[in-house]
Every structure is written in C-alpha cells, then in structure tokens.
Design a protein around this motif. Structure first.
Motif, PDB file in Angstrom:
ATOM      1  N   ARG A 290      16.883 -37.111  14.713  1.00 52.10           N
ATOM      2  CA  ARG A 290      17.765 -36.138  13.711  1.00 52.10           C
ATOM      3  C   ARG A 290      16.841 -35.397  12.933  1.00 52.10           C
ATOM      4  O   ARG A 290      17.268 -34.310  12.604  1.00 52.10           O
ATOM      5  CB  ARG A 290      18.512 -37.085  13.233  1.00 52.10           C
ATOM      6  CG  ARG A 290      19.702 -37.764  13.976  1.00 52.10           C
ATOM      7  CD  ARG A 290      20.562 -38.587  13.054  1.00 52.10           C
ATOM      8  NE  ARG A 290      21.848 -39.096  13.970  1.00 52.10           N
ATOM      9  CZ  ARG A 290      22.269 -40.083  13.879  1.00 52.10           C
ATOM     10  NH1 ARG A 290      21.965 -40.865  12.749  1.00 52.10           N
ATOM     11  NH2 ARG A 290      23.243 -40.449  14.553  1.00 52.10           N
ATOM     12  N   LYS A 291      15.782 -35.565  12.636  1.00 56.49           N
ATOM     13  CA  LYS A 291      14.614 -34.683  11.928  1.00 56.49           C
ATOM     14  C   LYS A 291      14.245 -33.474  12.895  1.00 56.49           C
ATOM     15  O   LYS A 291      13.435 -32.679  12.278  1.00 56.49           O
ATOM     16  CB  LYS A 291      13.557 -35.690  11.374  1.00 56.49           C
ATOM     17  CG  LYS A 291      13.813 -36.503  10.297  1.00 56.49           C
ATOM     18  CD  LYS A 291      12.585 -37.448   9.934  1.00 56.49           C
ATOM     19  CE  LYS A 291      12.979 -38.477   8.845  1.00 56.49           C
ATOM     20  NZ  LYS A 291      11.860 -39.304   8.657  1.00 56.49           N
ATOM     21  N   GLY A 292      14.531 -33.759  14.104  1.00 54.99           N
ATOM     22  CA  GLY A 292      14.092 -32.744  14.861  1.00 54.99           C
ATOM     23  C   GLY A 292      12.633 -33.011  15.889  1.00 54.99           C
ATOM     24  O   GLY A 292      11.985 -32.023  16.459  1.00 54.99           O
TER      25      GLY A 292
ATOM     26  N   LYS B  79      15.976 -52.267  14.153  1.00 55.56           N
ATOM     27  CA  LYS B  79      15.198 -51.209  13.387  1.00 55.56           C
ATOM     28  C   LYS B  79      14.357 -50.179  13.912  1.00 55.56           C
ATOM     29  O   LYS B  79      14.574 -48.905  13.529  1.00 55.56           O
ATOM     30  CB  LYS B  79      14.426 -51.950  12.269  1.00 55.56           C
ATOM     31  CG  LYS B  79      14.089 -51.158  10.849  1.00 55.56           C
ATOM     32  CD  LYS B  79      13.078 -52.115   9.986  1.00 55.56           C
ATOM     33  CE  LYS B  79      12.744 -51.167   8.715  1.00 55.56           C
ATOM     34  NZ  LYS B  79      11.807 -50.385   8.551  1.00 55.56           N
ATOM     35  N   ALA B  80      13.969 -50.584  14.937  1.00 47.85           N
ATOM     36  CA  ALA B  80      13.076 -49.355  15.648  1.00 47.85           C
ATOM     37  C   ALA B  80      13.921 -48.349  16.299  1.00 47.85           C
ATOM     38  O   ALA B  80      13.913 -47.171  16.230  1.00 47.85           O
ATOM     39  CB  ALA B  80      12.137 -50.038  16.924  1.00 47.85           C
ATOM     40  N   LYS B  81      14.987 -48.903  16.682  1.00 46.91           N
ATOM     41  CA  LYS B  81      16.046 -47.845  17.265  1.00 46.91           C
ATOM     42  C   LYS B  81      16.535 -47.010  16.279  1.00 46.91           C
ATOM     43  O   LYS B  81      16.853 -45.952  16.330  1.00 46.91           O
ATOM     44  CB  LYS B  81      17.167 -48.664  18.018  1.00 46.91           C
ATOM     45  CG  LYS B  81      18.256 -48.023  18.669  1.00 46.91           C
ATOM     46  CD  LYS B  81      19.287 -48.796  19.468  1.00 46.91           C
ATOM     47  CE  LYS B  81      20.370 -47.887  20.058  1.00 46.91           C
ATOM     48  NZ  LYS B  81      21.555 -48.681  20.635  1.00 46.91           N
ATOM     49  N   THR B  82      16.866 -47.614  15.107  1.00 43.86           N
ATOM     50  CA  THR B  82      17.330 -46.742  14.046  1.00 43.86           C
ATOM     51  C   THR B  82      16.512 -45.706  13.697  1.00 43.86           C
ATOM     52  O   THR B  82      16.737 -44.717  13.165  1.00 43.86           O
ATOM     53  CB  THR B  82      17.683 -47.573  12.849  1.00 43.86           C
ATOM     54  OG1 THR B  82      18.597 -48.647  13.314  1.00 43.86           O
ATOM     55  CG2 THR B  82      18.222 -46.870  11.521  1.00 43.86           C
ATOM     56  N   GLU B  83      15.096 -46.108  13.581  1.00 46.77           N
ATOM     57  CA  GLU B  83      14.094 -45.214  13.000  1.00 46.77           C
ATOM     58  C   GLU B  83      13.896 -44.154  14.150  1.00 46.77           C
ATOM     59  O   GLU B  83      13.623 -42.908  13.915  1.00 46.77           O
ATOM     60  CB  GLU B  83      12.623 -45.850  13.014  1.00 46.77           C
ATOM     61  CG  GLU B  83      12.791 -46.970  11.689  1.00 46.77           C
ATOM     62  CD  GLU B  83      13.027 -46.173  10.354  1.00 46.77           C
ATOM     63  OE1 GLU B  83      12.747 -44.953  10.183  1.00 46.77           O
ATOM     64  OE2 GLU B  83      13.542 -46.777   9.388  1.00 46.77           O
ATOM     65  N   TRP B  84      13.956 -44.452  15.621  1.00 38.66           N
ATOM     66  CA  TRP B  84      13.816 -43.734  16.621  1.00 38.66           C
ATOM     67  C   TRP B  84      14.962 -42.561  16.455  1.00 38.66           C
ATOM     68  O   TRP B  84      14.594 -41.302  16.747  1.00 38.66           O
ATOM     69  CB  TRP B  84      14.072 -44.345  17.796  1.00 38.66           C
ATOM     70  CG  TRP B  84      14.067 -43.407  19.017  1.00 38.66           C
ATOM     71  CD1 TRP B  84      15.176 -43.066  19.844  1.00 38.66           C
ATOM     72  CD2 TRP B  84      12.940 -43.147  19.946  1.00 38.66           C
ATOM     73  NE1 TRP B  84      14.713 -42.312  21.049  1.00 38.66           N
ATOM     74  CE2 TRP B  84      13.424 -42.310  20.965  1.00 38.66           C
ATOM     75  CE3 TRP B  84      11.393 -43.180  19.784  1.00 38.66           C
ATOM     76  CZ2 TRP B  84      12.500 -41.470  21.833  1.00 38.66           C
ATOM     77  CZ3 TRP B  84      10.813 -42.363  20.649  1.00 38.66           C
ATOM     78  CH2 TRP B  84      11.259 -41.902  21.727  1.00 38.66           C
TER      79      TRP B  84
ATOM     80  N   TRP C 122       5.819 -48.063  12.671  1.00 36.12           N
ATOM     81  CA  TRP C 122       5.248 -46.853  13.340  1.00 36.12           C
ATOM     82  C   TRP C 122       5.895 -45.659  13.150  1.00 36.12           C
ATOM     83  O   TRP C 122       5.578 -44.633  12.646  1.00 36.12           O
ATOM     84  CB  TRP C 122       4.838 -47.222  14.704  1.00 36.12           C
ATOM     85  CG  TRP C 122       3.774 -46.282  15.291  1.00 36.12           C
ATOM     86  CD1 TRP C 122       2.421 -46.301  15.005  1.00 36.12           C
ATOM     87  CD2 TRP C 122       4.243 -45.242  16.098  1.00 36.12           C
ATOM     88  NE1 TRP C 122       2.065 -45.421  15.981  1.00 36.12           N
ATOM     89  CE2 TRP C 122       2.920 -44.532  16.525  1.00 36.12           C
ATOM     90  CE3 TRP C 122       5.351 -44.749  16.627  1.00 36.12           C
ATOM     91  CZ2 TRP C 122       3.079 -43.675  17.221  1.00 36.12           C
ATOM     92  CZ3 TRP C 122       5.335 -43.788  17.427  1.00 36.12           C
ATOM     93  CH2 TRP C 122       4.196 -43.065  17.749  1.00 36.12           C
ATOM     94  N   LEU C 123       7.287 -46.004  13.450  1.00 32.35           N
ATOM     95  CA  LEU C 123       8.129 -44.814  13.420  1.00 32.35           C
ATOM     96  C   LEU C 123       8.623 -44.529  12.105  1.00 32.35           C
ATOM     97  O   LEU C 123       8.665 -43.343  11.647  1.00 32.35           O
ATOM     98  CB  LEU C 123       9.585 -45.164  14.159  1.00 32.35           C
ATOM     99  CG  LEU C 123       9.545 -45.094  15.900  1.00 32.35           C
ATOM    100  CD1 LEU C 123      10.453 -45.849  16.480  1.00 32.35           C
ATOM    101  CD2 LEU C 123       9.316 -43.719  16.285  1.00 32.35           C
ATOM    102  N   ALA C 124       8.954 -45.300  11.289  1.00 32.24           N
ATOM    103  CA  ALA C 124       9.451 -45.073   9.751  1.00 32.24           C
ATOM    104  C   ALA C 124       8.123 -44.523   9.073  1.00 32.24           C
ATOM    105  O   ALA C 124       8.489 -43.638   8.310  1.00 32.24           O
ATOM    106  CB  ALA C 124       9.591 -46.544   9.096  1.00 32.24           C
ATOM    107  N   ASN C 125       6.676 -44.799   9.425  1.00 36.14           N
ATOM    108  CA  ASN C 125       5.763 -43.948   8.692  1.00 36.14           C
ATOM    109  C   ASN C 125       5.355 -42.839   9.383  1.00 36.14           C
ATOM    110  O   ASN C 125       4.344 -42.113   9.232  1.00 36.14           O
ATOM    111  CB  ASN C 125       4.584 -44.964   8.676  1.00 36.14           C
ATOM    112  CG  ASN C 125       4.791 -46.272   7.755  1.00 36.14           C
ATOM    113  OD1 ASN C 125       5.752 -46.026   6.762  1.00 36.14           O
ATOM    114  ND2 ASN C 125       4.381 -47.287   7.977  1.00 36.14           N
ATOM    115  N   GLU C 126       6.068 -42.513  10.443  1.00 34.81           N
ATOM    116  CA  GLU C 126       5.879 -40.917  10.925  1.00 34.81           C
ATOM    117  C   GLU C 126       4.491 -41.058  11.621  1.00 34.81           C
ATOM    118  O   GLU C 126       4.017 -39.946  11.533  1.00 34.81           O
ATOM    119  CB  GLU C 126       6.216 -39.844  10.053  1.00 34.81           C
ATOM    120  CG  GLU C 126       7.737 -39.829   9.766  1.00 34.81           C
ATOM    121  CD  GLU C 126       8.167 -38.461   8.922  1.00 34.81           C
ATOM    122  OE1 GLU C 126       7.325 -37.651   8.823  1.00 34.81           O
ATOM    123  OE2 GLU C 126       9.497 -38.479   8.606  1.00 34.81           O
TER     124      GLU C 126
END
Length: 102
Positions: A13-15, A3-8, A46-50
């Motif tokens: 991709r969001k820039g 999941k962390a890799k997916t969020e990374w 942490w990544l998902a919540n930006e």
C-alpha cells in the motif's frame, strides 16, 4: 505469520514493488545463511522495519571450484598408450640405426 502478512500488505500500500521485496528477502537470506539464527530477523519485523530498503551484497555467481580426481584409464586407452610407446621406441631405434650408418 499474520503479522508478516499485515506488514506485507502495508508495504504494498506504501507503493513498494512486491518483486523488490522478494529480491531483498532472498538477498537477506543469502547474507544470513550459515550464521547464528538467533540474530536473524523475523519476517514481520524485517518487513515492519522496511529492511527491503537495506543494501545487500550481490551474490557471487562464480561456480565453486573443486579438484576432480583423474579418471582411471580404461582398457582401450591403456592399449592406445602401449601402442604409442611401442611406436615411439621403434622410431627411436630407426633413427639411431639411420644415424649410425652415416
């Protein structure tokens, strides 16, 4: 970790600059270091919540200061000090003798 890799990948991709995310993750790690781990965010959350956009305090770059005990004098410095003491006494005696003659 998947999941962390997916969020990374999603953040990239969001820039979002990967270096900025790493710097923010390091700052977050410094902030939570020594605190109760139950309140530490999981990497994926942490990544998902930006959280890489959060403001973290700058690290204190000053070195930690501590008292350093004085080194025990070695034989050479002990001899030097003894010689200085003898010379100081001789100088004092000569000055006293010269002053007494006047």
């Amino acid at each position: 970790m998947a999941k962390a890799k997916t969020e990374w990948i999603a953040a990239i991709r969001k820039g979002i600059n990967p270096r900025d995310m790493v710097n923010a993750a390091q700052a977050y790690a410094r902030e939570v270091s020594g605190k109760d781990p139950q309140y530490t965010s999981y990497p994926a959350n942490w990544l998902a919540n930006e959280r890489y956009h959060d403001e973290y305090p700058e690290p204190d770059m000053r070195p930690a200061l501590r008292a350093v005990p004085a080194a025990a004098p070695n034989q050479a410095s002990a001899r030097r000090n003894a010689s200085r003491n003898v010379l100081d006494r001789l100088t004092d005696e000569l000055r006293a003798a010269a002053g007494g003659d006047q």
